[in-house]
Design a protein around this motif. Structure first.
Motif, PDB file in Angstrom:
ATOM      1  N   ASN A  41       0.836  -1.191   0.000  1.00 44.44           N
ATOM      2  CA  ASN A  41       0.000   0.000   0.000  1.00 44.44           C
ATOM      3  C   ASN A  41       0.876   1.248   0.000  1.00 44.44           C
ATOM      4  O   ASN A  41       2.099   1.167   0.218  1.00 44.44           O
ATOM      5  CB  ASN A  41      -0.924   0.015   1.224  1.00 44.44           C
ATOM      6  N   TRP A  42       0.265   2.391  -0.245  1.00 46.90           N
ATOM      7  CA  TRP A  42       0.994   3.653  -0.243  1.00 46.90           C
ATOM      8  C   TRP A  42       0.497   4.533   0.886  1.00 46.90           C
ATOM      9  O   TRP A  42      -0.704   4.642   1.136  1.00 46.90           O
ATOM     10  CB  TRP A  42       0.787   4.417  -1.542  1.00 46.90           C
ATOM     11  N   SER A  43       1.421   5.198   1.543  1.00 48.25           N
ATOM     12  CA  SER A  43       1.100   6.262   2.482  1.00 48.25           C
ATOM     13  C   SER A  43       1.308   7.563   1.710  1.00 48.25           C
ATOM     14  O   SER A  43       2.411   7.829   1.227  1.00 48.25           O
ATOM     15  CB  SER A  43       2.020   6.206   3.704  1.00 48.25           C
ATOM     16  N   THR A  44       0.256   8.335   1.589  1.00 46.65           N
ATOM     17  CA  THR A  44       0.300   9.549   0.778  1.00 46.65           C
ATOM     18  C   THR A  44       0.081  10.768   1.660  1.00 46.65           C
ATOM     19  O   THR A  44      -0.941  10.858   2.352  1.00 46.65           O
ATOM     20  CB  THR A  44      -0.791   9.500  -0.313  1.00 46.65           C
ATOM     21  N   GLU A  45       1.033  11.677   1.651  1.00 44.57           N
ATOM     22  CA  GLU A  45       0.888  12.936   2.381  1.00 44.57           C
ATOM     23  C   GLU A  45       0.381  13.983   1.402  1.00 44.57           C
ATOM     24  O   GLU A  45       1.072  14.348   0.449  1.00 44.57           O
ATOM     25  CB  GLU A  45       2.217  13.363   2.991  1.00 44.57           C
ATOM     26  N   ASP A  89      -1.409  22.820   5.382  1.00 42.66           N
ATOM     27  CA  ASP A  89      -1.232  21.725   6.331  1.00 42.66           C
ATOM     28  C   ASP A  89      -1.247  20.422   5.534  1.00 42.66           C
ATOM     29  O   ASP A  89      -1.622  20.408   4.367  1.00 42.66           O
ATOM     30  CB  ASP A  89      -2.324  21.725   7.389  1.00 42.66           C
ATOM     31  N   VAL A  90      -0.844  19.345   6.182  1.00 41.98           N
ATOM     32  CA  VAL A  90      -0.705  18.054   5.507  1.00 41.98           C
ATOM     33  C   VAL A  90      -1.592  17.024   6.195  1.00 41.98           C
ATOM     34  O   VAL A  90      -1.639  16.965   7.430  1.00 41.98           O
ATOM     35  CB  VAL A  90       0.773  17.592   5.542  1.00 41.98           C
ATOM     36  N   ILE A  91      -2.280  16.209   5.373  1.00 44.08           N
ATOM     37  CA  ILE A  91      -3.006  15.061   5.899  1.00 44.08           C
ATOM     38  C   ILE A  91      -2.404  13.804   5.270  1.00 44.08           C
ATOM     39  O   ILE A  91      -1.924  13.845   4.141  1.00 44.08           O
ATOM     40  CB  ILE A  91      -4.529  15.142   5.639  1.00 44.08           C
ATOM     41  N   THR A  92      -2.413  12.712   6.019  1.00 40.67           N
ATOM     42  CA  THR A  92      -1.847  11.450   5.539  1.00 40.67           C
ATOM     43  C   THR A  92      -2.978  10.462   5.294  1.00 40.67           C
ATOM     44  O   THR A  92      -3.849  10.283   6.142  1.00 40.67           O
ATOM     45  CB  THR A  92      -0.850  10.885   6.562  1.00 40.67           C
ATOM     46  N   MET A  93      -2.939   9.842   4.109  1.00 37.41           N
ATOM     47  CA  MET A  93      -3.940   8.850   3.735  1.00 37.41           C
ATOM     48  C   MET A  93      -3.235   7.609   3.205  1.00 37.41           C
ATOM     49  O   MET A  93      -2.177   7.715   2.592  1.00 37.41           O
ATOM     50  CB  MET A  93      -4.853   9.409   2.644  1.00 37.41           C
ATOM     51  N   THR A  94      -3.844   6.456   3.432  1.00 40.38           N
ATOM     52  CA  THR A  94      -3.318   5.206   2.897  1.00 40.38           C
ATOM     53  C   THR A  94      -4.138   4.814   1.684  1.00 40.38           C
ATOM     54  O   THR A  94      -5.359   4.950   1.684  1.00 40.38           O
ATOM     55  CB  THR A  94      -3.376   4.095   3.958  1.00 40.38           C
ATOM     56  N   LEU A  95      -3.459   4.349   0.653  1.00 41.16           N
ATOM     57  CA  LEU A  95      -4.109   3.952  -0.587  1.00 41.16           C
ATOM     58  C   LEU A  95      -3.651   2.552  -0.968  1.00 41.16           C
ATOM     59  O   LEU A  95      -2.456   2.243  -0.896  1.00 41.16           O
ATOM     60  CB  LEU A  95      -3.743   4.937  -1.702  1.00 41.16           C
ATOM     61  N   SER A  96      -4.584   1.723  -1.375  1.00 37.02           N
ATOM     62  CA  SER A  96      -4.261   0.413  -1.943  1.00 37.02           C
ATOM     63  C   SER A  96      -4.305   0.600  -3.457  1.00 37.02           C
ATOM     64  O   SER A  96      -5.375   0.574  -4.059  1.00 37.02           O
ATOM     65  CB  SER A  96      -5.296  -0.619  -1.485  1.00 37.02           C
ATOM     66  N   PRO A  97      -3.145   0.823  -4.083  1.00 39.42           N
ATOM     67  CA  PRO A  97      -3.124   1.200  -5.500  1.00 39.42           C
ATOM     68  C   PRO A  97      -3.387   0.016  -6.429  1.00 39.42           C
ATOM     69  O   PRO A  97      -3.247  -1.154  -6.050  1.00 39.42           O
ATOM     70  CB  PRO A  97      -1.706   1.723  -5.698  1.00 39.42           C
ATOM     71  N   SER A  98      -3.719   0.364  -7.666  1.00 39.26           N
ATOM     72  CA  SER A  98      -3.906  -0.655  -8.701  1.00 39.26           C
ATOM     73  C   SER A  98      -2.551  -1.302  -9.016  1.00 39.26           C
ATOM     74  O   SER A  98      -1.489  -0.737  -8.729  1.00 39.26           O
ATOM     75  CB  SER A  98      -4.478  -0.018  -9.966  1.00 39.26           C
TER      76      SER A  98
END
Length: 154
Positions: A41-45, A89-98
């Motif tokens: 998965n990716w952690s995206t800021e 400001d920054v928020i962090t989200m997790t993505l399950s990429p293709s």
């Protein structure tokens, strides 16, 4: 003469009462950092920028993310985050990429090359003491591997 002095004082006092202009501008968003996690998965800021002269509360974000022309998935969050005037400001989200997006990022990291990305979607924000607005945003930019940090693009 005395009447003119009083009139001038009243004018100066009235000018001070108006205060600075309250300008609401369209916000922007961009990826500040993308980290490939051990599970794939990716952690995206996501950096959210408020260009308004007043604080804004960012209630939700939803973006379709593509990397190197490959659809990666959707970044969505309800941060309920207040950002001050002309700040970010920054928020962090997790993505399950293709799978195709995973391969594009893995290739960019292995070859130590940049990676183009596009964010397209909406941001719902509430300007200070006003009603919520929805902004449609599209941003194209690039990320590069970060030296010394394996699996990280900035």
């Amino acid at each position: 003469m005395r009447w003119a002095s009083w009139a001038l004082c009243a004018l100066l006092l009235a000018a001070c009462a108006s205060g600075p202009a309250r300008r609401v501008s369209e916000p922007t968003a961009r990826i500040q950092q993308l980290t490939v996690l051990a599970d794939g998965n990716w952690s995206t800021e996501l950096r959210i920028e408020n260009f308004s002269s007043i604080p804004m509360r960012f209630d939700s974000v939803q973006f379709a993310l593509s990397v190197d022309g490959q659809d990666a998935g959707t970044l969505a969050a309800q941060p309920a985050l207040t950002i001050g005037p002309e700040s970010a400001d920054v928020i962090t989200m997790t993505l399950s990429p293709s799978v195709a997006a995973k391969l594009a990022v893995a290739d960019a990291l292995a070859r130590k090359r940049g990676l183009d990305y596009t964010l397209e979607g909406t941001v719902a924000a509430t300007p200070d003491e006003q009603r919520q607005r929805e902004y449609k945003l599209k941003r194209s930019s690039a990320l590069s591997p970060t030296p010394g940090l394996p699996g990280v693009l900035r």
